[in-house]
Motif scaffolding. Structure first.
Motif, short mmCIF file in Angstrom:
data_model
loop_
_atom_site.label_atom_id
_atom_site.label_comp_id
_atom_site.label_asym_id
_atom_site.label_seq_id
_atom_site.Cartn_x
_atom_site.Cartn_y
_atom_site.Cartn_z
N THR A 4 -3.10 -6.24 -2.84
CA THR A 4 -4.28 -6.74 -2.14
C THR A 4 -4.01 -8.03 -1.40
O THR A 4 -3.11 -8.81 -1.73
CB THR A 4 -5.44 -7.00 -3.15
OG1 THR A 4 -5.08 -8.10 -3.99
CG2 THR A 4 -5.72 -5.78 -3.99
N SER A 5 -4.84 -8.27 -0.39
CA SER A 5 -4.84 -9.55 0.32
C SER A 5 -6.16 -9.69 1.07
O SER A 5 -6.77 -8.68 1.45
CB SER A 5 -3.67 -9.66 1.29
OG SER A 5 -3.61 -10.94 1.89
N ASN A 46 -5.72 -3.29 1.35
CA ASN A 46 -5.15 -2.70 0.14
C ASN A 46 -4.02 -1.75 0.51
O ASN A 46 -4.05 -1.11 1.56
CB ASN A 46 -6.19 -1.88 -0.62
CG ASN A 46 -7.30 -2.69 -1.27
OD1 ASN A 46 -8.27 -2.10 -1.74
ND2 ASN A 46 -7.19 -4.01 -1.28
N TRP A 47 -3.04 -1.67 -0.40
CA TRP A 47 -2.00 -0.65 -0.31
C TRP A 47 -1.83 -0.03 -1.69
O TRP A 47 -1.81 -0.75 -2.69
CB TRP A 47 -0.66 -1.25 0.09
CG TRP A 47 -0.56 -1.84 1.45
CD1 TRP A 47 -0.07 -1.26 2.58
CD2 TRP A 47 -0.92 -3.17 1.84
NE1 TRP A 47 -0.11 -2.13 3.64
CE2 TRP A 47 -0.63 -3.31 3.22
CE3 TRP A 47 -1.46 -4.27 1.15
CZ2 TRP A 47 -0.86 -4.50 3.91
CZ3 TRP A 47 -1.70 -5.43 1.84
CH2 TRP A 47 -1.40 -5.54 3.21
N LEU A 81 -2.89 -6.38 -7.75
CA LEU A 81 -1.72 -7.24 -7.67
C LEU A 81 -1.68 -7.90 -6.30
O LEU A 81 -1.75 -7.22 -5.27
CB LEU A 81 -0.44 -6.42 -7.89
CG LEU A 81 0.89 -7.18 -7.90
CD1 LEU A 81 0.93 -8.18 -9.04
CD2 LEU A 81 2.06 -6.20 -8.01
N ASP A 82 -1.57 -9.22 -6.29
CA ASP A 82 -1.50 -9.96 -5.03
C ASP A 82 -0.23 -9.58 -4.27
O ASP A 82 0.85 -9.51 -4.85
CB ASP A 82 -1.53 -11.46 -5.30
CG ASP A 82 -1.56 -12.26 -4.01
OD1 ASP A 82 -2.64 -12.45 -3.45
OD2 ASP A 82 -0.48 -12.68 -3.57
N GLU A 114 -10.95 -13.01 -7.78
CA GLU A 114 -11.75 -12.35 -6.76
C GLU A 114 -11.44 -10.86 -6.73
O GLU A 114 -10.27 -10.45 -6.78
CB GLU A 114 -11.47 -12.97 -5.40
CG GLU A 114 -12.31 -12.40 -4.28
CD GLU A 114 -11.96 -12.98 -2.93
OE1 GLU A 114 -12.73 -12.76 -1.98
OE2 GLU A 114 -10.92 -13.67 -2.82
N ASP A 115 -12.48 -10.03 -6.66
CA ASP A 115 -12.30 -8.58 -6.56
C ASP A 115 -11.94 -8.24 -5.12
O ASP A 115 -12.73 -8.43 -4.20
CB ASP A 115 -13.59 -7.88 -6.97
CG ASP A 115 -13.44 -6.35 -6.94
OD1 ASP A 115 -12.34 -5.87 -6.64
OD2 ASP A 115 -14.44 -5.67 -7.22
N LEU A 116 -10.71 -7.74 -4.93
CA LEU A 116 -10.24 -7.42 -3.59
C LEU A 116 -9.93 -5.93 -3.44
O LEU A 116 -9.05 -5.54 -2.68
CB LEU A 116 -8.99 -8.25 -3.25
CG LEU A 116 -9.20 -9.76 -3.14
CD1 LEU A 116 -7.89 -10.46 -2.82
CD2 LEU A 116 -10.24 -10.08 -2.06
#
Length: 273
Positions: free
Chosen positions: A219-220, A202-203, A23-24, A2-4
């Protein structure tokens, strides 16, 4: 996958002619950042320890992560089973309490886990309930009910007040995060999707934005939930209307603790532990 990547971060990347390396947040190197981001946060610890003194153990810490709640519980003398889907997150916990006889770490999905015992207290902290969609929350409730003693307590937290409001609107601002060589500046971006039902966060480090380079973006995806919705879902899942109390925080966040017990008996097919 999934594009986050949020629109705000995508715009920053485009301006710098950089590519995203997604990166998760809860796996691999993302767990190191997560530990730096929340490791010093003591929110919920006081309240969870008070609950543990009332219920006794054993205790189940769901989505335990790096052990922000597990560690003080174990050090206070309780036997704790820490469940998390991320082996990388649990490795931080195991390094903090190596081979501790009162700690069991289990890699499992909080939506569907089966352990060999029942617990006097099951805790889901850090508003981690927002990681799950509606079906996932329903499955979580069934798993918790399977593992509680007859008078066991299920406790979970959710954002409230102004904190809940900020989770339902787009955001973009810089934050300071402790790093191995001192504080580091990160860009935090939040995008609200699904007609307000979820948010992508996002960070990234602005210093990593280099023309033509690759930039790590953590991402989350989280759901936007409020207390009323969770109360309704808990009751529908066979729990009593929860007792609700505020959580004291250091930075003024509004967080509420929901405590409940089971009222509806489990069907035979649900009760095998």
């Amino acid at each position: 996958m999934e594009d986050l990547i949020t629109d705000a971060v995508r715009a920053r990347l485009s301006l710098a002619r950089a590519d995203a390396r997604e990166l998760d947040l809860y796996s691999g190197a993302g767990t190191d950042f997560y530990q730096r981001l929340v490791g010093a946060d003591r929110a919920e610890v006081r309240e969870v320890l008070a609950l543990a003194r009332r219920t006794g153990g054993p205790i189940l810490d769901i989505a335990a992560g790096s052990g922000r709640l597990t560690i003080p519980l174990v050090r206070s003398g309780y036997r704790v089973t820490a469940v998390d889907l991320s082996r990388d997150m649990l490795s931080h916990l195991q390094r903090a309490l190596p081979d501790h006889p009162a700690l069991d770490c289990v890699v499992a999905d909080m939506r569907d886990f089966r352990l060999a015992q029942r617990y006097a207290l099951a805790v889901l902290g850090a508003t981690s309930i927002t990681l799950l969609d509606g079906e996932g929350r329903s499955r979580l409730c069934r798993s918790v009910r399977r593992h509680l003693t007859s008078d066991g307590v299920f406790a979970l937290t959710v954002a409230a007040g102004t904190s809940a409001t900020t989770l339902s609107v787009p955001q973009e601002h810089e934050i300071t995060v402790p790093g191995p060589e001192g504080d580091e500046t990160y860009l935090f971006a939040q995008q609200v999707d699904d007609d307000g039902a979820s948010r992508v966060v996002n960070w990234l480090r602005p210093a990593d934005l280099r023309r033509g380079g690759e930039v790590t973006v953590l991402t989350s995806r989280l759901r936007v939930l409020d207390r009323e919705q969770l109360v309704t879902e808990l009751v529908a899942a066979g729990f009593a209307p929860p007792r609700i109390s505020p959580v004291r925080t250091q930075d003024g966040q509004d967080i509420e603790l929901l405590e409940t017990t089971t009222v509806a008996p489990l069907r035979a097919a649900e009760s095998d532990v």
